[in-house]
Scaffold this motif. Structure first.
Motif, PDB file in Angstrom:
ATOM      1  N   TYR A 188      18.322 -17.671 -18.126  1.00 48.08           N
ATOM      2  CA  TYR A 188      17.401 -17.374 -17.042  1.00 48.08           C
ATOM      3  C   TYR A 188      17.450 -15.871 -16.787  1.00 48.08           C
ATOM      4  O   TYR A 188      18.524 -15.300 -16.587  1.00 48.08           O
ATOM      5  CB  TYR A 188      17.774 -18.158 -15.791  1.00 48.08           C
ATOM      6  CG  TYR A 188      17.500 -19.635 -15.938  1.00 48.08           C
ATOM      7  CD1 TYR A 188      16.289 -20.185 -15.545  1.00 48.08           C
ATOM      8  CD2 TYR A 188      18.446 -20.483 -16.522  1.00 48.08           C
ATOM      9  CE1 TYR A 188      16.017 -21.537 -15.704  1.00 48.08           C
ATOM     10  CE2 TYR A 188      18.187 -21.843 -16.690  1.00 48.08           C
ATOM     11  CZ  TYR A 188      16.966 -22.353 -16.276  1.00 48.08           C
ATOM     12  OH  TYR A 188      16.703 -23.694 -16.449  1.00 48.08           O
ATOM     13  N   LEU A 189      16.281 -15.228 -16.812  1.00 47.63           N
ATOM     14  CA  LEU A 189      16.182 -13.772 -16.754  1.00 47.63           C
ATOM     15  C   LEU A 189      15.671 -13.315 -15.393  1.00 47.63           C
ATOM     16  O   LEU A 189      15.010 -14.064 -14.676  1.00 47.63           O
ATOM     17  CB  LEU A 189      15.246 -13.268 -17.854  1.00 47.63           C
ATOM     18  CG  LEU A 189      15.500 -13.823 -19.264  1.00 47.63           C
ATOM     19  CD1 LEU A 189      14.468 -13.270 -20.238  1.00 47.63           C
ATOM     20  CD2 LEU A 189      16.907 -13.502 -19.734  1.00 47.63           C
ATOM     21  N   GLU A 190      15.949 -12.054 -15.077  1.00 45.59           N
ATOM     22  CA  GLU A 190      15.579 -11.531 -13.756  1.00 45.59           C
ATOM     23  C   GLU A 190      14.099 -11.216 -13.634  1.00 45.59           C
ATOM     24  O   GLU A 190      13.554 -11.205 -12.530  1.00 45.59           O
ATOM     25  CB  GLU A 190      16.394 -10.275 -13.450  1.00 45.59           C
ATOM     26  CG  GLU A 190      17.869 -10.558 -13.290  1.00 45.59           C
ATOM     27  CD  GLU A 190      18.559  -9.528 -12.425  1.00 45.59           C
ATOM     28  OE1 GLU A 190      18.123  -9.315 -11.277  1.00 45.59           O
ATOM     29  OE2 GLU A 190      19.525  -8.935 -12.905  1.00 45.59           O
ATOM     30  N   SER A 191      13.443 -10.925 -14.744  1.00 47.01           N
ATOM     31  CA  SER A 191      12.014 -10.663 -14.687  1.00 47.01           C
ATOM     32  C   SER A 191      11.353 -11.225 -15.940  1.00 47.01           C
ATOM     33  O   SER A 191      12.018 -11.488 -16.954  1.00 47.01           O
ATOM     34  CB  SER A 191      11.723  -9.164 -14.560  1.00 47.01           C
ATOM     35  OG  SER A 191      11.737  -8.533 -15.823  1.00 47.01           O
ATOM     36  N   ARG A 192      10.044 -11.387 -15.865  1.00 42.23           N
ATOM     37  CA  ARG A 192       9.293 -11.971 -16.976  1.00 42.23           C
ATOM     38  C   ARG A 192       9.428 -11.137 -18.247  1.00 42.23           C
ATOM     39  O   ARG A 192       9.392 -11.669 -19.360  1.00 42.23           O
ATOM     40  CB  ARG A 192       7.822 -12.094 -16.560  1.00 42.23           C
ATOM     41  CG  ARG A 192       6.924 -12.663 -17.642  1.00 42.23           C
ATOM     42  CD  ARG A 192       5.470 -12.550 -17.249  1.00 42.23           C
ATOM     43  NE  ARG A 192       4.612 -12.890 -18.367  1.00 42.23           N
ATOM     44  CZ  ARG A 192       3.340 -12.571 -18.451  1.00 42.23           C
ATOM     45  NH1 ARG A 192       2.765 -11.885 -17.469  1.00 42.23           N
ATOM     46  NH2 ARG A 192       2.623 -12.915 -19.490  1.00 42.23           N
ATOM     47  N   HIS A 193       9.594  -9.835 -18.109  1.00 37.81           N
ATOM     48  CA  HIS A 193       9.578  -8.943 -19.266  1.00 37.81           C
ATOM     49  C   HIS A 193      10.984  -8.573 -19.751  1.00 37.81           C
ATOM     50  O   HIS A 193      11.129  -7.773 -20.673  1.00 37.81           O
ATOM     51  CB  HIS A 193       8.780  -7.679 -18.934  1.00 37.81           C
ATOM     52  CG  HIS A 193       7.365  -7.968 -18.516  1.00 37.81           C
ATOM     53  ND1 HIS A 193       6.420  -8.449 -19.391  1.00 37.81           N
ATOM     54  CD2 HIS A 193       6.762  -7.875 -17.295  1.00 37.81           C
ATOM     55  CE1 HIS A 193       5.275  -8.621 -18.744  1.00 37.81           C
ATOM     56  NE2 HIS A 193       5.454  -8.286 -17.475  1.00 37.81           N
ATOM     57  N   ASP A 194      12.005  -9.153 -19.145  1.00 41.69           N
ATOM     58  CA  ASP A 194      13.374  -8.886 -19.598  1.00 41.69           C
ATOM     59  C   ASP A 194      13.636  -9.530 -20.950  1.00 41.69           C
ATOM     60  O   ASP A 194      13.018 -10.551 -21.302  1.00 41.69           O
ATOM     61  CB  ASP A 194      14.386  -9.435 -18.591  1.00 41.69           C
ATOM     62  CG  ASP A 194      14.595  -8.503 -17.424  1.00 41.69           C
ATOM     63  OD1 ASP A 194      14.031  -7.393 -17.438  1.00 41.69           O
ATOM     64  OD2 ASP A 194      15.314  -8.891 -16.475  1.00 41.69           O
ATOM     65  N   ARG A 195      14.570  -8.955 -21.681  1.00 39.00           N
ATOM     66  CA  ARG A 195      15.101  -9.595 -22.880  1.00 39.00           C
ATOM     67  C   ARG A 195      16.392 -10.317 -22.518  1.00 39.00           C
ATOM     68  O   ARG A 195      17.093  -9.925 -21.576  1.00 39.00           O
ATOM     69  CB  ARG A 195      15.390  -8.548 -23.961  1.00 39.00           C
ATOM     70  CG  ARG A 195      14.144  -7.957 -24.589  1.00 39.00           C
ATOM     71  CD  ARG A 195      14.521  -7.052 -25.743  1.00 39.00           C
ATOM     72  NE  ARG A 195      13.364  -6.638 -26.513  1.00 39.00           N
ATOM     73  CZ  ARG A 195      13.428  -5.986 -27.659  1.00 39.00           C
ATOM     74  NH1 ARG A 195      14.619  -5.688 -28.162  1.00 39.00           N
ATOM     75  NH2 ARG A 195      12.328  -5.643 -28.298  1.00 39.00           N
ATOM     76  N   PRO A 196      16.724 -11.358 -23.258  1.00 42.39           N
ATOM     77  CA  PRO A 196      17.988 -12.047 -22.987  1.00 42.39           C
ATOM     78  C   PRO A 196      19.168 -11.108 -23.116  1.00 42.39           C
ATOM     79  O   PRO A 196      19.171 -10.187 -23.948  1.00 42.39           O
ATOM     80  CB  PRO A 196      18.038 -13.148 -24.058  1.00 42.39           C
ATOM     81  CG  PRO A 196      16.624 -13.354 -24.456  1.00 42.39           C
ATOM     82  CD  PRO A 196      15.963 -12.007 -24.338  1.00 42.39           C
ATOM     83  N   ARG A 197      20.151 -11.354 -22.302  1.00 45.01           N
ATOM     84  CA  ARG A 197      21.377 -10.567 -22.361  1.00 45.01           C
ATOM     85  C   ARG A 197      22.213 -11.018 -23.549  1.00 45.01           C
ATOM     86  O   ARG A 197      22.278 -12.205 -23.862  1.00 45.01           O
ATOM     87  CB  ARG A 197      22.169 -10.771 -21.074  1.00 45.01           C
ATOM     88  CG  ARG A 197      23.515 -10.090 -21.070  1.00 45.01           C
ATOM     89  CD  ARG A 197      24.269 -10.404 -19.794  1.00 45.01           C
ATOM     90  NE  ARG A 197      25.593  -9.811 -19.811  1.00 45.01           N
ATOM     91  CZ  ARG A 197      26.514 -10.014 -18.869  1.00 45.01           C
ATOM     92  NH1 ARG A 197      26.230 -10.786 -17.834  1.00 45.01           N
ATOM     93  NH2 ARG A 197      27.707  -9.454 -18.962  1.00 45.01           N
ATOM     94  N   VAL A 198      22.846 -10.057 -24.217  1.00 40.80           N
ATOM     95  CA  VAL A 198      23.799 -10.368 -25.273  1.00 40.80           C
ATOM     96  C   VAL A 198      25.191 -10.051 -24.733  1.00 40.80           C
ATOM     97  O   VAL A 198      25.517  -8.898 -24.464  1.00 40.80           O
ATOM     98  CB  VAL A 198      23.514  -9.552 -26.553  1.00 40.80           C
ATOM     99  CG1 VAL A 198      24.531  -9.908 -27.642  1.00 40.80           C
ATOM    100  CG2 VAL A 198      22.098  -9.805 -27.040  1.00 40.80           C
TER     101      VAL A 198
END
Length: 312
Positions: A288-298
């Protein structure tokens, strides 16, 4: 590490220690009250990975947090991601996932840690090494009973120094939905074991499914005894935007900027903030990401090694 019931004698942890009752001078609380008002700004806080929650919420020792939502709305995925955030802060976590086999639990967490669907074998090996001294799994699927779970929590804290224990979920510990006394007793015991040991307990449970799952539930919709929300310290509601998902399947992207998930902090006994946080779901990583345009965290599972050479 797996905690396998048949190979461990939990009998020594089955009985609750006698309650300790003390009457002390109020002035003996001075140092603790000073710490409450003047806690150093750089004092470490155990937080979730979403920056928008920072300053609003932290995981404090000796508390119980509820993670509630409609069946199929991603509660376990959210808690899995939060568990990774805790481990990333060198917190020790034990997960009792009573509905899902340990292999599947680890597979989902591996995807979340790598930020992608197609993780590699070298990454999986590195990820599992990284979980050593950070993550333990209670290797049991199916129903159990309150006394056993409480014993496993005490065992995990004493033997491994576990700081967070996830119980997923209440229905596998107290089977009858209408057994409100048993539910209240179990949650009350969770609060007691949290205060006795300092562990933070995360309890996953369902909310009532109303006339439409498009309506966002609240703490008063929690399935079972109304005392559950009263007893615990924190209440989180996880809600998926099913209406948006249906529109997307039909090719309608009119509401693309609407969140895929709401994470609602409905109660925080020892904090001053309540409210909602908008999140967006990335299917490949199950994050689950903070914004629509974020990339997933590694997640940085080893110095110099990321979740594989990630390209999206």
């Amino acid at each position: 590490m797996h905690l396998i019931p048949d190979s461990i004698d939990f009998s020594a942890f089955m009985d609750e220690p006698p309650a300790e009752h003390r009457v002390v001078p109020a002035s003996s609380m001075l140092d603790a009250v000073i710490d409450h008002f003047f806690k150093p700004v750089d004092a470490p806080k155990v937080q979730m990975g979403w920056h928008k929650t920072h300053g609003d919420f932290e995981f404090r020792p000796a508390e119980v947090s509820l993670w509630a939502g409609i069946n199929g709305h991603g509660k376990s995925q959210v808690v899995g991601q939060v568990s990774l955030d805790l481990m990333d802060q060198d917190q020790r976590v034990c997960v009792a996932s009573l509905e899902m086999a340990p292999t599947k639990v680890m597979a989902r967490m591996a995807r979340q840690a790598g930020g992608r669907l197609d993780v590699t074998i070298p990454f999986l090996k590195t990820f599992h090494r990284w979980t050593d001294n950070r993550l333990w799994i209670y290797d049991h699927v199916g129903t159990t009973d309150p006394r056993t779970i409480l014993a496993v929590i005490r065992y995990s804290v004493e033997k491994f120094g576990v700081q967070h224990f996830v119980v997923d979920n209440l229905a596998k510990v107290v089977e009858r939905e209408d057994d409100y006394n048993a539910q209240k007793s179990f949650v009350n015991s969770l609060c007691t074991v949290a205060k006795d040991t300092g562990v933070h307990v995360h309890l996953v449970l369902h909310v009532k499914k109303g006339q439409s799952e498009h309506a966002v539930p609240g703490k008063f919709d929690i399935k079972g005894s109304g005392a559950i929300a009263d007893l615990v310290d924190n209440v989180w509601i996880v809600w998926r935007n099913k209406a948006k998902e249906e529109e997307f399947r039909e090719g309608n992207h009119e509401h693309a900027d609407d969140p895929d998930c709401l994470l609602k902090l409905e109660k925080q006994r020892h904090g001053e903030t309540e409210g909602s946080y908008r999140l967006w779901f990335h299917p490949g990583s199950m994050q689950y990401l903070e914004s629509r345009h974020d990339r997933p965290r590694v997640y940085r599972i080893e110095p110099g090694i990321t979740g594989a050479e990630v390209e999206f």
